[in-house]
Design a protein around this motif. Structure first.
Motif, PDB file in Angstrom:
ATOM      1  N   LEU A 199      -1.212  44.434 -27.739  1.00 55.01           N
ATOM      2  CA  LEU A 199      -2.081  45.514 -27.244  1.00 55.01           C
ATOM      3  C   LEU A 199      -1.253  46.329 -26.261  1.00 55.01           C
ATOM      4  N   VAL A 200      -1.033  47.603 -26.571  1.00 51.86           N
ATOM      5  CA  VAL A 200      -0.151  48.412 -25.725  1.00 51.86           C
ATOM      6  C   VAL A 200      -0.779  49.778 -25.482  1.00 51.86           C
ATOM      7  N   SER A 201      -0.903  50.138 -24.208  1.00 52.26           N
ATOM      8  CA  SER A 201      -1.462  51.456 -23.911  1.00 52.26           C
ATOM      9  C   SER A 201      -0.770  52.057 -22.694  1.00 52.26           C
ATOM     10  N   GLY A 202      -0.807  53.378 -22.614  1.00 54.48           N
ATOM     11  CA  GLY A 202      -0.282  54.079 -21.441  1.00 54.48           C
ATOM     12  C   GLY A 202       1.110  54.654 -21.651  1.00 54.48           C
ATOM     13  N   GLU A 203       1.317  55.823 -21.001  1.00 56.25           N
ATOM     14  CA  GLU A 203       2.558  56.570 -21.180  1.00 56.25           C
ATOM     15  C   GLU A 203       3.798  55.799 -20.727  1.00 56.25           C
ATOM     16  N   GLU A 204       3.625  54.939 -19.692  1.00 61.32           N
ATOM     17  CA  GLU A 204       4.819  54.225 -19.188  1.00 61.32           C
ATOM     18  C   GLU A 204       5.355  53.220 -20.199  1.00 61.32           C
ATOM     19  N   LYS A 205       4.589  53.002 -21.281  1.00 59.45           N
ATOM     20  CA  LYS A 205       5.058  52.073 -22.321  1.00 59.45           C
ATOM     21  C   LYS A 205       5.755  52.821 -23.465  1.00 59.45           C
ATOM     22  N   ALA A 206       5.715  54.165 -23.439  1.00 51.92           N
ATOM     23  CA  ALA A 206       6.204  54.931 -24.594  1.00 51.92           C
ATOM     24  C   ALA A 206       7.688  54.682 -24.865  1.00 51.92           C
ATOM     25  N   GLU A 207       8.502  54.748 -23.810  1.00 49.15           N
ATOM     26  CA  GLU A 207       9.935  54.567 -24.011  1.00 49.15           C
ATOM     27  C   GLU A 207      10.286  53.140 -24.446  1.00 49.15           C
ATOM     28  N   PRO A 208       9.840  52.122 -23.680  1.00 46.01           N
ATOM     29  CA  PRO A 208      10.178  50.770 -24.136  1.00 46.01           C
ATOM     30  C   PRO A 208       9.627  50.454 -25.532  1.00 46.01           C
ATOM     31  N   LEU A 209       8.462  50.988 -25.850  1.00 49.88           N
ATOM     32  CA  LEU A 209       7.896  50.697 -27.172  1.00 49.88           C
ATOM     33  C   LEU A 209       8.787  51.263 -28.281  1.00 49.88           C
ATOM     34  N   GLN A 210       9.297  52.474 -28.037  1.00 50.17           N
ATOM     35  CA  GLN A 210      10.181  53.076 -29.043  1.00 50.17           C
ATOM     36  C   GLN A 210      11.414  52.186 -29.258  1.00 50.17           C
ATOM     37  N   VAL A 211      11.985  51.708 -28.144  1.00 49.08           N
ATOM     38  CA  VAL A 211      13.185  50.868 -28.251  1.00 49.08           C
ATOM     39  C   VAL A 211      12.852  49.536 -28.937  1.00 49.08           C
ATOM     40  N   VAL A 212      11.744  48.923 -28.511  1.00 44.29           N
ATOM     41  CA  VAL A 212      11.379  47.618 -29.076  1.00 44.29           C
ATOM     42  C   VAL A 212      11.144  47.727 -30.584  1.00 44.29           C
ATOM     43  N   LEU A 213      10.448  48.762 -30.998  1.00 48.41           N
ATOM     44  CA  LEU A 213      10.084  48.863 -32.414  1.00 48.41           C
ATOM     45  C   LEU A 213      11.155  49.521 -33.273  1.00 48.41           C
ATOM     46  N   GLU A 214      11.896  50.455 -32.678  1.00 52.57           N
ATOM     47  CA  GLU A 214      12.786  51.248 -33.536  1.00 52.57           C
ATOM     48  C   GLU A 214      14.256  51.188 -33.131  1.00 52.57           C
ATOM     49  N   GLY A 215      14.518  50.552 -31.985  1.00 55.60           N
ATOM     50  CA  GLY A 215      15.902  50.526 -31.500  1.00 55.60           C
ATOM     51  C   GLY A 215      16.663  49.318 -32.028  1.00 55.60           C
ATOM     52  N   ASP A 216      17.934  49.221 -31.625  1.00 56.85           N
ATOM     53  CA  ASP A 216      18.740  48.059 -31.991  1.00 56.85           C
ATOM     54  C   ASP A 216      18.162  46.829 -31.322  1.00 56.85           C
ATOM     55  N   LYS A 217      18.527  45.684 -31.842  1.00 55.55           N
ATOM     56  CA  LYS A 217      17.969  44.451 -31.309  1.00 55.55           C
ATOM     57  C   LYS A 217      18.765  43.957 -30.104  1.00 55.55           C
ATOM     58  N   HIS A 218      18.096  43.913 -28.944  1.00 55.75           N
ATOM     59  CA  HIS A 218      18.695  43.346 -27.729  1.00 55.75           C
ATOM     60  C   HIS A 218      17.610  42.510 -27.089  1.00 55.75           C
ATOM     61  N   THR A 219      17.419  41.316 -27.618  1.00 52.59           N
ATOM     62  CA  THR A 219      16.255  40.522 -27.180  1.00 52.59           C
ATOM     63  C   THR A 219      16.351  40.091 -25.719  1.00 52.59           C
TER      64      THR A 219
END
Ligand code: 6PG
Length: 252
Positions: free
Chosen positions: A202-222
């Motif tokens: 469950l993810v909401s709010g603008e402050e999550k936009a950048e990390p969400l993009q990286v988590v879902l679409e970026g390279d894997k850096h767990t």
């Protein structure tokens, strides 16, 4: 938006995320309970779950449909505080839902984080899981459903960036020292979360936009973005995201 094994559902706002979460929990529980006796869900802390819990406990149709007596509530993580502390995830859940709904006492499996020794609190919870799921050595619990949030730093449950718990593969629950809070958290490990039948972020709010993009679409850096550790081994992965948090997704 549907990629290989990720289903990303974008809804209007945080309220819609909470509502979608409440609705899916009721429908999953009803569905699963046709063929088994009890339904085990792991909950998370945070503001969206809080609203979800209050919808479940208060809104007529959902409250009535929820099979309260057959749902067992667990927590994916907890702060190292007693259950009456303002930071306690259990306290929040209890105030928003458990104390307001017909939940049998024995269905509430909280993390006993009042133990001054966080490691012991984690060990106790691991034993609780072993007992409930009747696990043999080496087996993992299979939750029917796990709810997770994602912090702006990419953490999920209490799997924070660059912390020891990220590398745990044997234990079910560990204590995890988090430098920025100068305290321990108690958290289920990635293998447990990934063994669920369905994991719902469950993810909401603008402050999550950048990390969400990286988590879902970026390279894997767990190590940097622990939410990327969540890849269910046999179950589904579903993201309920509001428009603000989805603002930077490119839709690849
Ligand atoms: C906790 C959590 C944590 C949470 C995220 C997102 O106890 O804090 O379980 O992992 O889910 O920090 O929280 P929000 O959804 O409130 O931003």
């Amino acid at each position: 938006m549907q990629t290989k094994n990720k289903d990303i559902q974008i809804v209007e706002n945080a309220e819609a995320v909470s509502r979608a979460a409440a609705e899916i929990l009721v429908s999953l529980a009803l569905q699963k309970l046709k063929s088994k006796k009890s339904f085990a869900v792991a909950l998370s802390g945070g503001s969206t779950p809080k609203r979800m819990f209050s919808i479940l406990a208060n809104e007529g149709a959902l409250r009535e449909q929820m099979p309260w007596d057959r749902v067992h509530f667990f927590w994916g993580d907890e702060r190292h505080v007693p259950p009456d502390h303002a930071d306690s995830n259990y306290r929040m859940t209890n105030e928003a839902m458990l104390s307001k709904a017909p939940v049998p006492f024995e269905n509430i499996h909280r993390i006993r984080a009042e133990n001054p020794d966080a490691r012991k609190a984690a060990d106790d919870y691991e034993q609780e899981l072993r007992g409930f799921f009747k696990l043999e050595a080496g087996q993992l619990p299979a939750f029917d459903c796990v709810f997770l949030g994602m912090g702006p730093d990419g953490h999920t449950a209490s799997l924070f960036p660059e912390t020891k718990a990220l590398h745990e593969r044997k234990r079910l629950v560990v204590s995890n020292w988090v430098d920025k809070f100068e305290s321990y958290r108690i958290t289920m490990t990635a293998p447990v979360l990934n063994n669920a039948d369905i994991v719902i972020f469950l993810v909401s709010g603008e402050e999550k936009a950048e990390p969400l993009q990286v988590v879902l679409e970026g390279d894997k850096h767990t190590d940097r973005f622990p939410s990327q550790l969540i890849e269910p081994t046999h179950g589904k992965l579903l993201w309920f995201v509001d428009r603000a948090a989805a603002g930077k997704l490119r839709g690849q």
